[in-house]
Design an enzyme around this catalytic site. Structure first.
Site, PDB file in Angstrom:
ATOM      1  N   ALA A  29       0.848  -1.192   0.000  1.00  0.00           N
ATOM      2  CA  ALA A  29       0.000   0.000   0.000  1.00  0.00           C
ATOM      3  C   ALA A  29       0.877   1.233   0.000  1.00  0.00           C
ATOM      4  O   ALA A  29       2.089   1.140  -0.173  1.00  0.00           O
ATOM      5  CB  ALA A  29      -0.929  -0.008   1.216  1.00  0.00           C
ATOM      6  N   ASN A  30       0.286   2.384   0.168  1.00  0.00           N
ATOM      7  CA  ASN A  30       1.053   3.614   0.259  1.00  0.00           C
ATOM      8  C   ASN A  30       0.397   4.533   1.275  1.00  0.00           C
ATOM      9  O   ASN A  30      -0.714   4.261   1.729  1.00  0.00           O
ATOM     10  CB  ASN A  30       1.169   4.280  -1.105  1.00  0.00           C
TER      11      ASN A  30
END
Ligand code: C5P
Length: 219
Positions: A29-30
């Site tokens: 994810a970020n």
């Protein structure tokens, strides 16, 4: 009563990160909280637009007066955006993961007794903004974001062309700015007419001003 400059207009907003599975319990994810995208969806709705918000996993409440579709992966986000067409306005704020694991494991990956470590092979995700910016049913107004840590404006302008957007909202997300996950934002609006640098302001205020700019285009 408040003016509704976008009454009768349909808008699609993406917001938040995407989660790309590695196996059933792990993902890539970020750092995106969804704060800015959700604020824009809410502001568009307040301006009278019929809004579909396609949100990745966030810990925010669904904005009031907005149709919110929850997704996890970039491909799901793209599908939900395409399903929401036709629209007059698209604002792609999501921090979509550029890559996903080429073949996610159906089972939890176990530690190996011999200490061998897994190797993840990645493949590119669809660029949702680019798909929308070049789509046969392209919304009349397409807005993208550019989270940059350097050459913010130069990269933003290149992005405008490449992705087929009318505006790129460029922001400097260097860690020292505290923008990622924070409540404030400092943006530059890049269009074919040039660059408009806005002062540091709350993300709600950025949303209000951006919606005013969008409404201007529909006058
Ligand atoms: O190329 P970059 O990720 O910097 O572009 C950011 C813009 O493109 C944002 O508007 C983001 O929502 C959009 N984007 C997208 N799909 C991707 C990557 C970025 O819609 N796979």
């Amino acid at each position: 009563t408040a003016p509704k400059p976008l009454a009768g207009k349909r808008a699609i907003v993406t917001s938040g990160p995407t989660h790309e599975p590695i196996d059933p319990v792990r993902y890539i994810a970020n750092r995106s909280s969804g704060t800015q995208g959700h604020a824009i969806a809410a502001a568009l709705a307040r301006a009278g637009a019929d809004v579909t918000l396609v949100s990745g996993p966030v810990s925010l409440d669904d904005p009031r007066g907005v149709r919110t579709v929850h997704v996890e992966r970039a491909e799901e986000m793209r599908d939900a955006v395409l399903l929401a067409l036709p629209a007059d306005i698209a604002v792609m704020v999501a921090a979509v993961a550029d890559w996903r694991v080429a073949s996610a494991s159906g089972e939890k990956i176990k530690k190996q007794a011999d200490g061998a470590t897994p190797v993840l092979s990645l493949t590119e995700n669809p660029d949702i903004l680019k798909v929308i910016g070049h789509h046969a049913r392209r919304p009349a107004l397409v807005v993208g974001f550019a989270a940059e840590t350097n050459n913010v404006e130069q990269n933003g302008r290149a992005k405008l062309e490449r992705k087929g957007a009318d505006f790129i909202v460029a922001n400097d997300v260097s860690p020292e700015t505290g923008i990622m996950g924070g409540a404030r934002n400092r943006v530059a609006i890049i269009s074919r007419d040039g660059i408009d640098r806005w002062p540091d302001m709350g993300k709600d205020e950025v949303a209000e001003k951006l919606v005013a700019l969008i409404a201007e285009r529909f006058k």
